[in-house]
Design a protein around this motif. Sequence first.
Motif, PDB file in Angstrom:
ATOM      1  N   MET A   1     119.860  70.451  13.535  1.00 29.78           N
ATOM      2  CA  MET A   1     118.910  70.142  12.240  1.00 29.78           C
ATOM      3  C   MET A   1     117.494  70.704  12.467  1.00 29.78           C
ATOM      4  N   ASP A   2     117.429  72.083  12.263  1.00 32.78           N
ATOM      5  CA  ASP A   2     115.994  72.640  12.611  1.00 32.78           C
ATOM      6  C   ASP A   2     115.570  73.417  11.267  1.00 32.78           C
ATOM      7  N   LYS A   3     116.291  73.306  10.084  1.00 30.86           N
ATOM      8  CA  LYS A   3     116.062  74.031   9.037  1.00 30.86           C
ATOM      9  C   LYS A   3     115.820  72.863   7.972  1.00 30.86           C
ATOM     10  N   PRO A   4     114.730  73.454   6.877  1.00 32.45           N
ATOM     11  CA  PRO A   4     114.357  72.546   6.000  1.00 32.45           C
ATOM     12  C   PRO A   4     115.656  71.855   5.177  1.00 32.45           C
ATOM     13  N   GLU A   5     116.422  72.968   4.768  1.00 32.65           N
ATOM     14  CA  GLU A   5     117.560  72.487   3.887  1.00 32.65           C
ATOM     15  C   GLU A   5     118.604  71.563   4.579  1.00 32.65           C
ATOM     16  N   ASP A   6     118.446  71.304   5.763  1.00 34.65           N
ATOM     17  CA  ASP A   6     119.447  70.651   6.375  1.00 34.65           C
ATOM     18  C   ASP A   6     118.997  69.086   6.374  1.00 34.65           C
ATOM     19  N   LEU A   7     117.679  68.854   6.025  1.00 35.44           N
ATOM     20  CA  LEU A   7     117.224  67.428   5.968  1.00 35.44           C
ATOM     21  C   LEU A   7     117.766  66.683   4.821  1.00 35.44           C
ATOM     22  N   ASN A   8     118.349  65.580   5.328  1.00 37.08           N
ATOM     23  CA  ASN A   8     118.820  64.732   4.406  1.00 37.08           C
ATOM     24  C   ASN A   8     118.548  63.156   4.890  1.00 37.08           C
ATOM     25  N   TRP A   9     118.680  62.335   3.961  1.00 36.54           N
ATOM     26  CA  TRP A   9     118.445  60.927   4.268  1.00 36.54           C
ATOM     27  C   TRP A   9     119.464  59.758   3.605  1.00 36.54           C
ATOM     28  N   VAL A  10     119.962  59.128   4.594  1.00 39.14           N
ATOM     29  CA  VAL A  10     120.999  57.991   3.993  1.00 39.14           C
ATOM     30  C   VAL A  10     120.197  56.795   3.619  1.00 39.14           C
ATOM     31  N   ARG A  11     120.404  56.276   2.466  1.00 45.76           N
ATOM     32  CA  ARG A  11     120.100  55.278   1.635  1.00 45.76           C
ATOM     33  C   ARG A  11     120.120  53.971   2.744  1.00 45.76           C
ATOM     34  N   GLU A  12     118.759  53.336   3.099  1.00 47.84           N
ATOM     35  CA  GLU A  12     119.070  52.219   4.152  1.00 47.84           C
ATOM     36  C   GLU A  12     118.681  50.973   3.102  1.00 47.84           C
ATOM     37  N   GLN A  13     119.426  49.834   3.719  1.00 47.07           N
ATOM     38  CA  GLN A  13     119.064  48.615   3.114  1.00 47.07           C
ATOM     39  C   GLN A  13     117.835  47.845   3.508  1.00 47.07           C
ATOM     40  N   PRO A  14     117.267  47.050   2.789  1.00 44.79           N
ATOM     41  CA  PRO A  14     115.888  46.422   3.422  1.00 44.79           C
ATOM     42  C   PRO A  14     116.100  45.843   5.056  1.00 44.79           C
ATOM     43  N   ASP A  15     114.957  46.165   5.661  1.00 48.09           N
ATOM     44  CA  ASP A  15     115.008  46.067   6.996  1.00 48.09           C
ATOM     45  C   ASP A  15     116.063  46.207   7.835  1.00 48.09           C
ATOM     46  N   THR A  16     116.853  47.451   7.357  1.00 49.53           N
ATOM     47  CA  THR A  16     118.177  47.751   8.300  1.00 49.53           C
ATOM     48  C   THR A  16     118.240  49.219   8.580  1.00 49.53           C
ATOM     49  N   PRO A  17     117.515  49.463   9.468  1.00 44.59           N
ATOM     50  CA  PRO A  17     117.484  50.974   9.730  1.00 44.59           C
ATOM     51  C   PRO A  17     118.890  51.651   9.891  1.00 44.59           C
ATOM     52  N   ASP A  18     118.914  52.803   9.447  1.00 44.12           N
ATOM     53  CA  ASP A  18     120.280  53.423   9.624  1.00 44.12           C
ATOM     54  C   ASP A  18     120.229  54.450  10.664  1.00 44.12           C
ATOM     55  N   PRO A  19     120.999  54.455  11.750  1.00 42.93           N
ATOM     56  CA  PRO A  19     120.870  55.355  13.095  1.00 42.93           C
ATOM     57  C   PRO A  19     121.119  56.890  12.733  1.00 42.93           C
ATOM     58  N   ALA A  20     121.804  56.991  11.322  1.00 43.04           N
ATOM     59  CA  ALA A  20     122.047  58.359  10.957  1.00 43.04           C
ATOM     60  C   ALA A  20     120.700  59.133  10.520  1.00 43.04           C
ATOM     61  N   ASN A  21     119.723  58.281  10.473  1.00 42.50           N
ATOM     62  CA  ASN A  21     118.477  59.092   9.939  1.00 42.50           C
ATOM     63  C   ASN A  21     117.605  59.281  11.110  1.00 42.50           C
ATOM     64  N   ASP A  22     118.069  58.955  12.414  1.00 38.76           N
ATOM     65  CA  ASP A  22     117.264  59.192  13.559  1.00 38.76           C
ATOM     66  C   ASP A  22     116.879  60.607  13.750  1.00 38.76           C
ATOM     67  N   GLN A  23     118.053  61.592  13.553  1.00 38.79           N
ATOM     68  CA  GLN A  23     117.684  63.217  13.596  1.00 38.79           C
ATOM     69  C   GLN A  23     117.005  63.552  12.637  1.00 38.79           C
ATOM     70  N   THR A  24     117.201  63.137  11.604  1.00 39.42           N
ATOM     71  CA  THR A  24     116.238  63.494  10.387  1.00 39.42           C
ATOM     72  C   THR A  24     114.567  63.353  10.675  1.00 39.42           C
ATOM     73  N   LEU A  25     114.296  62.035  11.052  1.00 38.03           N
ATOM     74  CA  LEU A  25     113.071  61.558  11.573  1.00 38.03           C
ATOM     75  C   LEU A  25     112.519  62.788  12.801  1.00 38.03           C
ATOM     76  N   ALA A  26     113.367  63.069  13.634  1.00 37.10           N
ATOM     77  CA  ALA A  26     113.011  63.746  14.630  1.00 37.10           C
ATOM     78  C   ALA A  26     112.527  65.049  14.232  1.00 37.10           C
ATOM     79  N   THR A  27     113.358  65.369  13.311  1.00 40.87           N
ATOM     80  CA  THR A  27     113.166  67.001  12.794  1.00 40.87           C
ATOM     81  C   THR A  27     111.903  66.896  11.952  1.00 40.87           C
ATOM     82  N   ILE A  28     111.454  65.966  11.000  1.00 38.40           N
ATOM     83  CA  ILE A  28     110.386  65.932  10.454  1.00 38.40           C
ATOM     84  C   ILE A  28     109.069  65.765  11.405  1.00 38.40           C
ATOM     85  N   ARG A  29     109.241  64.910  12.541  1.00 41.80           N
ATOM     86  CA  ARG A  29     108.230  64.807  13.282  1.00 41.80           C
ATOM     87  C   ARG A  29     107.775  66.328  13.916  1.00 41.80           C
ATOM     88  N   LYS A  30     108.961  66.973  14.311  1.00 48.80           N
ATOM     89  CA  LYS A  30     108.733  68.197  14.858  1.00 48.80           C
ATOM     90  C   LYS A  30     108.060  69.218  13.704  1.00 48.80           C
TER      91      LYS A  30
END
Length: 468
Positions: free
Chosen positions: A1-30
Amino acid sequence: MDKPEDLNWVREQPDTPDPANDQTLATIRKFVRERRKADLLAALKMWDPLDVMQMLTRMRLKYARKLFQWLPANPSVRVIAELKPDFRSLLMQESTQQQLTDILDGMDPEDAAETLNSFPDDIAELLLDNLPDASGVAEAAAYSHDTAGRVMARRFVALPETLGVEEAVAAIRSEADRIRKIFTLYVVDADGRLVGTVGVGPLLLAQKDQTLGEVMATDFIAVAADTDQEEVLRIARNRDMRTVPVIDGDGRLIGRITPKQLNRIAVEEASEDMMFMSGVSPESEADDSILRIVKGRLPWLLAGLVGASVAASVVGIFEDQLAAAIVLASFIPITMSLAGNAGLQASAVAVRGLATGKVWEGDILWRLLKELVAALINGAVAGLVLGMLVLVASLFIEIEDPLNLVIATSLSLLCVTTLAAMVGATIPILLDKLGFDPAMAIGVFITSSNDVLGVLIFFLMATTFYLG
């Protein structure tokens, strides 16, 4: 996931991080590290605002702070909070407020104050109460928009005039971490009033046994906190100042306008003038809603409609003249076009002169005289060219009384060009005197007024010299 169009976010419940978003966060930091602002914003604008806010609360503070500053500054947060209960509930969460507080704390007070304006009032108050430098942000928010007090930086180096040069250099070194770039040292008296300035270069070259009072320059320029930011920019340009000190009513130093802020003011003022010239509200943004687009543009369109209607009414008044010589209708667009262009040229030069400070009180009459002479020459040449074209056309097309038609059209262009240029050069100066932005003269106002005057003058000339 290194392209802007590949960025997506899984809606999280309050105070419950979703591991599926970790890669998205890493790409955004990059993307943030690589300063790929355009790519990142292009992707995030497709996200739901609730997902964007969730993402910010999951990011490390230094990345969240940078991304938060990149996001478009508009009232969307306030509006979305009213329309979407889920978004408002996220803003009300303690963890979200803490993250936003930390982000705002890393911003300059004036930027933080501007950002807080985009949040609902109750949430803005909560964030303000938790800010360590709440007083500085509140003070910045107290000043009117587009004034020196609103945009000034409150971090500066000010030392007493009795302090020695060696001690002053040591003081500057001690402030290096707090203030990134120091161009000018401000010298104050015992009451904090600004009495002089010293550049870093002259300070380092001064004798160690001298005091700041002995080496400071006393011919400095300072602005009041309520000075319009456009006037601050004009002063800085005219005096070649990298920073501009800001003082209160008692002459006490309260801030400074930095090079970064001067550049920002220049961009904002140029953008505002461009909006005015295009007949668009300066508050318009690329991501405005349909309702906001209509509200920002419709008044200007209606103003243009009024002007066009008046011009059409003038044409209607001379209906009999048009019926008697239909050839006159061919010259109406020529006259209106030349009047509009002449007025816009003169007004653009006047607005630029006012913006750069090159139009002074004492030389206004001289400048208007120059505009008059130049307009007369331009109008005479344009009239001569049009007259020659009419005579040439009369050789191939049957035109009744072409010589009188040449006189009427040529004189009308001369008068129209001259009057339009004088109106265009005068109105911005009058608006400036009345406290309005002179750029308002450009666009709908100048075009409409000159259309009306141009058509009126054309038919008066045609009636007098061609149909008389």
